[in-house]
Design a protein around this motif. Structure first.
Motif, PDB file in Angstrom:
ATOM      1  N   MET A   1       0.843  -1.183   0.000  1.00 45.86           N
ATOM      2  CA  MET A   1       0.000   0.000   0.000  1.00 45.86           C
ATOM      3  C   MET A   1       0.887   1.246   0.000  1.00 45.86           C
ATOM      4  O   MET A   1       1.816   1.362   0.781  1.00 45.86           O
ATOM      5  N   ARG A   2       0.587   2.190  -0.854  1.00 46.82           N
ATOM      6  CA  ARG A   2       1.363   3.418  -0.934  1.00 46.82           C
ATOM      7  C   ARG A   2       0.793   4.456   0.013  1.00 46.82           C
ATOM      8  O   ARG A   2      -0.410   4.571   0.172  1.00 46.82           O
ATOM      9  N   TYR A   3       1.690   5.221   0.629  1.00 51.74           N
ATOM     10  CA  TYR A   3       1.264   6.306   1.501  1.00 51.74           C
ATOM     11  C   TYR A   3       0.646   7.405   0.653  1.00 51.74           C
ATOM     12  O   TYR A   3       1.193   7.795  -0.366  1.00 51.74           O
ATOM     13  N   ARG A   4      -0.506   7.891   1.072  1.00 54.77           N
ATOM     14  CA  ARG A   4      -1.163   8.971   0.348  1.00 54.77           C
ATOM     15  C   ARG A   4      -1.140  10.220   1.205  1.00 54.77           C
ATOM     16  O   ARG A   4      -1.601  10.225   2.336  1.00 54.77           O
ATOM     17  N   ARG A   5      -0.601  11.257   0.649  1.00 50.82           N
ATOM     18  CA  ARG A   5      -0.536  12.524   1.368  1.00 50.82           C
ATOM     19  C   ARG A   5      -1.893  13.202   1.331  1.00 50.82           C
ATOM     20  O   ARG A   5      -2.673  13.017   0.396  1.00 50.82           O
ATOM     21  N   ASN A   6      -2.138  14.004   2.351  1.00 51.34           N
ATOM     22  CA  ASN A   6      -3.381  14.765   2.436  1.00 51.34           C
ATOM     23  C   ASN A   6      -3.100  16.195   1.989  1.00 51.34           C
ATOM     24  O   ASN A   6      -2.344  16.906   2.636  1.00 51.34           O
ATOM     25  N   TYR A   7      -3.680  16.582   0.882  1.00 56.51           N
ATOM     26  CA  TYR A   7      -3.485  17.922   0.343  1.00 56.51           C
ATOM     27  C   TYR A   7      -4.758  18.734   0.553  1.00 56.51           C
ATOM     28  O   TYR A   7      -5.815  18.381   0.039  1.00 56.51           O
ATOM     29  N   VAL A   8      -4.638  19.809   1.331  1.00 53.00           N
ATOM     30  CA  VAL A   8      -5.759  20.703   1.605  1.00 53.00           C
ATOM     31  C   VAL A   8      -5.333  22.101   1.182  1.00 53.00           C
ATOM     32  O   VAL A   8      -4.398  22.670   1.753  1.00 53.00           O
ATOM     33  N   ALA A   9      -6.016  22.642   0.183  1.00 54.12           N
ATOM     34  CA  ALA A   9      -5.678  23.986  -0.304  1.00 54.12           C
ATOM     35  C   ALA A   9      -5.819  25.001   0.827  1.00 54.12           C
ATOM     36  O   ALA A   9      -6.828  25.020   1.528  1.00 54.12           O
ATOM     37  N   GLY A  10      -4.774  25.805   1.024  1.00 57.93           N
ATOM     38  CA  GLY A  10      -4.779  26.791   2.098  1.00 57.93           C
ATOM     39  C   GLY A  10      -4.621  26.180   3.475  1.00 57.93           C
ATOM     40  O   GLY A  10      -4.831  26.854   4.489  1.00 57.93           O
ATOM     41  N   GLY A  11      -4.229  24.917   3.523  1.00 59.72           N
ATOM     42  CA  GLY A  11      -4.137  24.198   4.792  1.00 59.72           C
ATOM     43  C   GLY A  11      -2.917  24.574   5.618  1.00 59.72           C
ATOM     44  O   GLY A  11      -1.979  25.212   5.145  1.00 59.72           O
ATOM     45  N   THR A  12      -2.975  24.156   6.879  1.00 54.13           N
ATOM     46  CA  THR A  12      -1.851  24.291   7.807  1.00 54.13           C
ATOM     47  C   THR A  12      -1.372  22.891   8.110  1.00 54.13           C
ATOM     48  O   THR A  12      -2.172  21.992   8.392  1.00 54.13           O
ATOM     49  N   TYR A  13      -0.058  22.708   8.073  1.00 52.94           N
ATOM     50  CA  TYR A  13       0.547  21.386   8.194  1.00 52.94           C
ATOM     51  C   TYR A  13       1.717  21.412   9.167  1.00 52.94           C
ATOM     52  O   TYR A  13       2.420  22.402   9.273  1.00 52.94           O
ATOM     53  N   PHE A  14       1.930  20.260   9.810  1.00 52.24           N
ATOM     54  CA  PHE A  14       3.125  20.014  10.611  1.00 52.24           C
ATOM     55  C   PHE A  14       4.025  19.090   9.789  1.00 52.24           C
ATOM     56  O   PHE A  14       3.544  18.107   9.214  1.00 52.24           O
ATOM     57  N   PHE A  15       5.319  19.411   9.742  1.00 48.36           N
ATOM     58  CA  PHE A  15       6.276  18.608   8.983  1.00 48.36           C
ATOM     59  C   PHE A  15       7.472  18.218   9.842  1.00 48.36           C
ATOM     60  O   PHE A  15       7.912  18.993  10.687  1.00 48.36           O
ATOM     61  N   THR A  16       8.002  17.036   9.554  1.00 48.62           N
ATOM     62  CA  THR A  16       9.311  16.614  10.039  1.00 48.62           C
ATOM     63  C   THR A  16      10.116  16.240   8.807  1.00 48.62           C
ATOM     64  O   THR A  16       9.663  15.436   7.988  1.00 48.62           O
ATOM     65  N   VAL A  17      11.296  16.833   8.673  1.00 49.73           N
ATOM     66  CA  VAL A  17      12.172  16.594   7.530  1.00 49.73           C
ATOM     67  C   VAL A  17      13.537  16.208   8.087  1.00 49.73           C
ATOM     68  O   VAL A  17      14.121  16.957   8.878  1.00 49.73           O
ATOM     69  N   ASN A  18      14.026  15.034   7.694  1.00 47.81           N
ATOM     70  CA  ASN A  18      15.246  14.463   8.274  1.00 47.81           C
ATOM     71  C   ASN A  18      16.394  14.383   7.292  1.00 47.81           C
ATOM     72  O   ASN A  18      16.193  14.115   6.109  1.00 47.81           O
ATOM     73  N   LEU A  19      17.597  14.560   7.820  1.00 46.78           N
ATOM     74  CA  LEU A  19      18.797  14.239   7.058  1.00 46.78           C
ATOM     75  C   LEU A  19      18.909  12.722   6.937  1.00 46.78           C
ATOM     76  O   LEU A  19      18.404  11.986   7.795  1.00 46.78           O
ATOM     77  N   LEU A  20      19.571  12.260   5.916  1.00 42.91           N
ATOM     78  CA  LEU A  20      19.804  10.828   5.749  1.00 42.91           C
ATOM     79  C   LEU A  20      20.679  10.305   6.882  1.00 42.91           C
ATOM     80  O   LEU A  20      20.402   9.278   7.483  1.00 42.91           O
TER      81      LEU A  20
END
Length: 171
Positions: A1-20
């Motif tokens: 199963m592939r992960y599906r992102r939730n896209y909401v126009a004008g939305g507010t999001y929390f992100f975590t972005v990691n170094l390798l």
């Protein structure tokens, strides 16, 4: 199963972005490069930073997109690309990354959560600001220099000595 992102126009999001390399301190060693990468992307694809913290090997952000816009993926792609291109090519590459012409700086993906309501919003904003303490990098939130916490204090959102009392840390 592939992960599906939730896209909401004008939305507010929390992100975590990691170094390798999660033992790296590349982000704070090159803090001006990450700041400039974000600045450039904001100028070309506007967004609002509600909260932000850069740690040695990852960063967290709460971001709000303009009305009618849901393209956070391209923003992160550009931020990561601009940061990477500004660094000399010294990292070791595995065969897959070499074959795809990729750098070995960032994890390929990022984690996102769509903010659902005001309680969710403040939970994640507080989580972002508390994160350096959570990781044992400082004894007080105010001691970490790479955070939007300082601007929030100036705006009266937090007191100077706030330390996340009552904060639930599962973000």
């Amino acid at each position: 199963m592939r992960y599906r992102r939730n896209y909401v126009a004008g939305g507010t999001y929390f992100f975590t972005v990691n170094l390798l390399n999660r033992q790296s301190a590349l982000l704070i060693e090159h803090i001006n490069l990450i700041r400039e990468s974000v600045r450039w992307v904001k100028q070309h694809q506007p967004f609002y930073i509600d909260a932000w913290v850069v740690l040695p090997d990852h960063l967290h952000a709460v971001m709000t997109l303009p009305e009618g816009d849901d393209d956070y993926s391209n923003r992160w792609r550009e931020i990561k690309k601009r940061f990477s291109k500004s660094l000399p090519k010294t990292e070791l590459l595995d065969d897959t990354r070499r074959r795809h012409g990729e750098r070995g700086i960032w994890q390929r993906r990022f984690w996102e959560h769509t903010i659902g309501d005001e309680h969710d919003y403040w939970h994640h904003v507080n989580y972002v600001h508390y994160n350096p303490m959570k990781h044992g990098l400082v004894n007080r939130v105010v001691e970490w220099p790479y955070s939007s916490f300082h601007k929030a204090v100036k705006r009266g959102v937090y007191s100077h000595n706030w330390c996340g009392e009552g904060l639930i840390l599962e973000a």
